[in-house]
Design a protein around this motif. Structure first.
Motif, PDB file in Angstrom:
ATOM      1  N   ARG A  80      50.007  34.383  39.763  1.00  0.00           N
ATOM      2  CA  ARG A  80      50.697  33.306  40.490  1.00  0.00           C
ATOM      3  C   ARG A  80      51.862  33.913  41.244  1.00  0.00           C
ATOM      4  O   ARG A  80      52.826  34.388  40.647  1.00  0.00           O
ATOM      5  CB  ARG A  80      51.215  32.211  39.559  1.00  0.00           C
ATOM      6  N   HIS A  81      51.770  33.899  42.567  1.00  0.00           N
ATOM      7  CA  HIS A  81      52.805  34.500  43.408  1.00  0.00           C
ATOM      8  C   HIS A  81      54.042  33.607  43.372  1.00  0.00           C
ATOM      9  O   HIS A  81      53.987  32.431  43.760  1.00  0.00           O
ATOM     10  CB  HIS A  81      52.271  34.631  44.829  1.00  0.00           C
ATOM     11  N   VAL A  82      55.161  34.156  42.906  1.00  0.00           N
ATOM     12  CA  VAL A  82      56.345  33.304  42.709  1.00  0.00           C
ATOM     13  C   VAL A  82      56.961  32.835  44.018  1.00  0.00           C
ATOM     14  O   VAL A  82      57.719  31.856  44.025  1.00  0.00           O
ATOM     15  CB  VAL A  82      57.419  34.026  41.856  1.00  0.00           C
ATOM     16  N   LEU A  83      56.646  33.484  45.136  1.00  0.00           N
ATOM     17  CA  LEU A  83      57.238  33.095  46.413  1.00  0.00           C
ATOM     18  C   LEU A  83      56.331  32.222  47.266  1.00  0.00           C
ATOM     19  O   LEU A  83      56.812  31.506  48.143  1.00  0.00           O
ATOM     20  CB  LEU A  83      57.628  34.341  47.217  1.00  0.00           C
ATOM     21  N   THR A  84      55.015  32.279  47.033  1.00  0.00           N
ATOM     22  CA  THR A  84      54.088  31.457  47.815  1.00  0.00           C
ATOM     23  C   THR A  84      53.455  30.356  46.981  1.00  0.00           C
ATOM     24  O   THR A  84      52.916  29.389  47.529  1.00  0.00           O
ATOM     25  CB  THR A  84      52.960  32.311  48.412  1.00  0.00           C
ATOM     26  N   GLY A  85      53.473  30.517  45.665  1.00  0.00           N
ATOM     27  CA  GLY A  85      52.816  29.560  44.791  1.00  0.00           C
ATOM     28  C   GLY A  85      51.324  29.737  44.704  1.00  0.00           C
ATOM     29  O   GLY A  85      50.645  28.991  43.983  1.00  0.00           O
ATOM     30  N   GLU A  86      50.770  30.733  45.404  1.00  0.00           N
ATOM     31  CA  GLU A  86      49.318  30.923  45.390  1.00  0.00           C
ATOM     32  C   GLU A  86      48.844  31.342  44.003  1.00  0.00           C
ATOM     33  O   GLU A  86      49.378  32.283  43.411  1.00  0.00           O
ATOM     34  CB  GLU A  86      48.900  31.976  46.410  1.00  0.00           C
ATOM     35  N   VAL A  87      47.847  30.644  43.508  1.00  0.00           N
ATOM     36  CA  VAL A  87      47.284  30.914  42.193  1.00  0.00           C
ATOM     37  C   VAL A  87      45.992  31.707  42.382  1.00  0.00           C
ATOM     38  O   VAL A  87      44.973  31.158  42.790  1.00  0.00           O
ATOM     39  CB  VAL A  87      47.027  29.602  41.430  1.00  0.00           C
ATOM     40  N   ALA A  88      46.073  33.009  42.103  1.00  0.00           N
ATOM     41  CA  ALA A  88      44.919  33.903  42.230  1.00  0.00           C
ATOM     42  C   ALA A  88      45.369  35.292  41.801  1.00  0.00           C
ATOM     43  O   ALA A  88      46.561  35.628  41.900  1.00  0.00           O
ATOM     44  CB  ALA A  88      44.414  33.951  43.677  1.00  0.00           C
ATOM     45  N   PRO A  89      44.463  36.117  41.336  1.00  0.00           N
ATOM     46  CA  PRO A  89      44.827  37.512  41.064  1.00  0.00           C
ATOM     47  C   PRO A  89      45.234  38.201  42.360  1.00  0.00           C
ATOM     48  O   PRO A  89      44.513  38.122  43.368  1.00  0.00           O
ATOM     49  CB  PRO A  89      43.524  38.110  40.504  1.00  0.00           C
ATOM     50  N   GLN A  90      46.388  38.888  42.346  1.00  0.00           N
ATOM     51  CA  GLN A  90      46.917  39.479  43.572  1.00  0.00           C
ATOM     52  C   GLN A  90      48.043  40.457  43.242  1.00  0.00           C
ATOM     53  O   GLN A  90      48.568  40.466  42.128  1.00  0.00           O
ATOM     54  CB  GLN A  90      47.455  38.381  44.489  1.00  0.00           C
ATOM     55  N   PRO A  91      48.423  41.287  44.216  1.00  0.00           N
ATOM     56  CA  PRO A  91      49.587  42.149  44.007  1.00  0.00           C
ATOM     57  C   PRO A  91      50.853  41.312  43.823  1.00  0.00           C
ATOM     58  O   PRO A  91      50.976  40.220  44.374  1.00  0.00           O
ATOM     59  CB  PRO A  91      49.654  42.965  45.307  1.00  0.00           C
ATOM     60  N   ALA A  92      51.776  41.824  43.049  1.00  0.00           N
ATOM     61  CA  ALA A  92      53.038  41.121  42.818  1.00  0.00           C
ATOM     62  C   ALA A  92      54.010  41.384  43.970  1.00  0.00           C
ATOM     63  O   ALA A  92      53.986  42.450  44.589  1.00  0.00           O
ATOM     64  CB  ALA A  92      53.662  41.593  41.507  1.00  0.00           C
ATOM     65  N   PRO A  93      54.871  40.415  44.267  1.00  0.00           N
ATOM     66  CA  PRO A  93      55.899  40.644  45.288  1.00  0.00           C
ATOM     67  C   PRO A  93      56.980  41.597  44.786  1.00  0.00           C
ATOM     68  O   PRO A  93      57.022  41.933  43.605  1.00  0.00           O
ATOM     69  CB  PRO A  93      56.460  39.239  45.533  1.00  0.00           C
ATOM     70  N   PHE A  94      57.837  42.008  45.705  1.00  0.00           N
ATOM     71  CA  PHE A  94      58.969  42.893  45.411  1.00  0.00           C
ATOM     72  C   PHE A  94      58.498  44.217  44.791  1.00  0.00           C
ATOM     73  O   PHE A  94      59.140  44.761  43.883  1.00  0.00           O
ATOM     74  CB  PHE A  94      59.977  42.213  44.473  1.00  0.00           C
ATOM     75  N   THR A  95      57.385  44.736  45.287  1.00  0.00           N
ATOM     76  CA  THR A  95      56.843  45.994  44.787  1.00  0.00           C
ATOM     77  C   THR A  95      57.353  47.164  45.616  1.00  0.00           C
ATOM     78  O   THR A  95      57.272  47.140  46.853  1.00  0.00           O
ATOM     79  CB  THR A  95      55.300  45.942  44.797  1.00  0.00           C
ATOM     80  N   ASP A  96      57.872  48.182  44.942  1.00  0.00           N
ATOM     81  CA  ASP A  96      58.440  49.341  45.643  1.00  0.00           C
ATOM     82  C   ASP A  96      57.407  50.034  46.515  1.00  0.00           C
ATOM     83  O   ASP A  96      57.653  50.355  47.672  1.00  0.00           O
ATOM     84  CB  ASP A  96      58.982  50.360  44.631  1.00  0.00           C
ATOM     85  N   ASP A  97      56.246  50.336  45.931  1.00  0.00           N
ATOM     86  CA  ASP A  97      55.206  51.126  46.605  1.00  0.00           C
ATOM     87  C   ASP A  97      53.864  50.437  46.395  1.00  0.00           C
ATOM     88  O   ASP A  97      53.150  50.720  45.428  1.00  0.00           O
ATOM     89  CB  ASP A  97      55.192  52.544  46.023  1.00  0.00           C
ATOM     90  N   PRO A  98      53.477  49.520  47.291  1.00  0.00           N
ATOM     91  CA  PRO A  98      52.235  48.758  47.091  1.00  0.00           C
ATOM     92  C   PRO A  98      50.986  49.634  46.984  1.00  0.00           C
ATOM     93  O   PRO A  98      50.079  49.311  46.207  1.00  0.00           O
ATOM     94  CB  PRO A  98      52.187  47.855  48.329  1.00  0.00           C
ATOM     95  N   ASP A  99      50.925  50.724  47.741  1.00  0.00           N
ATOM     96  CA  ASP A  99      49.737  51.587  47.676  1.00  0.00           C
ATOM     97  C   ASP A  99      49.615  52.238  46.302  1.00  0.00           C
ATOM     98  O   ASP A  99      48.528  52.300  45.724  1.00  0.00           O
ATOM     99  CB  ASP A  99      49.795  52.654  48.767  1.00  0.00           C
ATOM    100  N   ALA A 100      50.728  52.726  45.774  1.00  0.00           N
ATOM    101  CA  ALA A 100      50.709  53.335  44.441  1.00  0.00           C
ATOM    102  C   ALA A 100      50.361  52.297  43.385  1.00  0.00           C
ATOM    103  O   ALA A 100      49.618  52.570  42.440  1.00  0.00           O
ATOM    104  CB  ALA A 100      52.058  53.981  44.132  1.00  0.00           C
ATOM    105  N   ALA A 101      50.903  51.083  43.528  1.00  0.00           N
ATOM    106  CA  ALA A 101      50.606  50.022  42.569  1.00  0.00           C
ATOM    107  C   ALA A 101      49.120  49.701  42.555  1.00  0.00           C
ATOM    108  O   ALA A 101      48.527  49.486  41.489  1.00  0.00           O
ATOM    109  CB  ALA A 101      51.418  48.773  42.904  1.00  0.00           C
ATOM    110  N   ALA A 102      48.499  49.676  43.725  1.00  0.00           N
ATOM    111  CA  ALA A 102      47.063  49.397  43.807  1.00  0.00           C
ATOM    112  C   ALA A 102      46.252  50.491  43.118  1.00  0.00           C
ATOM    113  O   ALA A 102      45.295  50.204  42.381  1.00  0.00           O
ATOM    114  CB  ALA A 102      46.641  49.257  45.263  1.00  0.00           C
ATOM    115  N   ARG A 103      46.632  51.739  43.334  1.00  0.00           N
ATOM    116  CA  ARG A 103      45.914  52.847  42.689  1.00  0.00           C
ATOM    117  C   ARG A 103      46.082  52.803  41.175  1.00  0.00           C
ATOM    118  O   ARG A 103      45.163  53.136  40.417  1.00  0.00           O
ATOM    119  CB  ARG A 103      46.412  54.192  43.229  1.00  0.00           C
ATOM    120  N   SER A 104      47.250  52.396  40.717  1.00  0.00           N
ATOM    121  CA  SER A 104      47.541  52.411  39.285  1.00  0.00           C
ATOM    122  C   SER A 104      46.650  51.466  38.486  1.00  0.00           C
ATOM    123  O   SER A 104      46.463  51.654  37.282  1.00  0.00           O
ATOM    124  CB  SER A 104      49.012  52.037  39.045  1.00  0.00           C
TER     125      SER A 104
END
Length: 243
Positions: free
Chosen positions: A184-208
């Motif tokens: 649940r994206h805290v800034l959009t309210g969208e309910v779905a599996p997704q990357p979290a906001p305020f992520t330092d390095d989105p590409d690294a987070a996706a690989r992790s």
């Protein structure tokens, strides 16, 4: 998904306080309790109420594990450490962040007005401005099995922050992932599996996410949003499909 305040038993050995905006989780065993993330300062009262409801006390809390060092996960950790001598574990790469160092600025965040206001209002109401930075932590690394109830194993998930981790608890057939992802994206309210906001390095987070995809667990539990009951691989695939 609910944004109402509620304590609940998710499964044997797993309890949650807070809600789908910000949650704190408890690993509950006969030997004691491990707290995963400390939410906001106001969740300290919720923890006390939940301990009372379980017939347990603060003496049963043997440690707090932070999935990363952001303030909405540090919450009441320092108070618990000072009041009851409860050790607080954080990855060595996020120790400075948990002690109050400012995180780097992230890219402009996509947001909708109502959910964003709801997130910040909830944070204010639960003492988000009263978070006390930690003054002492127990630094940890990936691969460690901590000497805490549930024998939690640490998995490194760098990306959201340098020291972002998952907490794998085979006893509970669960992995707690903090902000490595959200349902649940805290800034959009969208309910779905997704990357979290305020992520330092989105590409690294996706690989992790590869590090949790093949775990033999029934629950993947983020810090924001409803727990995912099902295959971690299916969850990771759902996130990557939308990318």
């Amino acid at each position: 998904m609910s944004t109402e305040e509620a304590a609940m038993e998710l499964a044997p050995h797993i309890r949650r306080i807070g809600n789908d905006i910000i949650a704190v989780h408890l690993i509950v065993t006969d030997e004691g309790i491990t707290v995963v993330d400390a939410g906001l300062a106001g969740h300290r009262k919720d923890l006390a109420n939940e301990l009372d409801a379980m017939g347990r006390s603060l003496d049963d809390v043997k440690g707090v594990i932070l999935t990363h060092g952001d303030s909405d996960h540090v919450g009441f950790a320092e108070r618990l450490r000072r009041e009851a001598g409860v050790p607080v574990y954080v990855h060595e790469a996020d120790a400075a962040r948990a002690k109050g160092a400012k995180p780097p600025k992230t890219a402009r965040q996509h947001m909708h007005v109502a959910p964003t206001i709801g997130f910040f209002w909830y944070s204010l109401r639960k003492g988000g401005l009263r978070t006390t930075a930690l003054t002492e932590v127990v630094a940890m690394r990936g691969g460690e099995i901590l000497p805490l109830p549930g024998a939690p194993r640490i998995i490194e998930l760098p990306g959201h922050s340098p020291g972002s981790i998952a907490v794998h608890v085979p006893l509970a057939r669960a992995v707690f992932v903090g902000d490595a992802l959200t349902t649940r994206h805290v800034l959009t309210g969208e309910v779905a599996p997704q990357p979290a906001p305020f992520t330092d390095d989105p590409d690294a987070a996706a690989r992790s996410l590869d590090a949790i995809a093949d775990l033999d667990v029934d629950w993947v539990i983020p810090g924001h949003g409803a727990p995912w009951h099902g295959s971690p691989r299916a969850l990771v695939d759902a996130i990557r499909t939308r990318s």
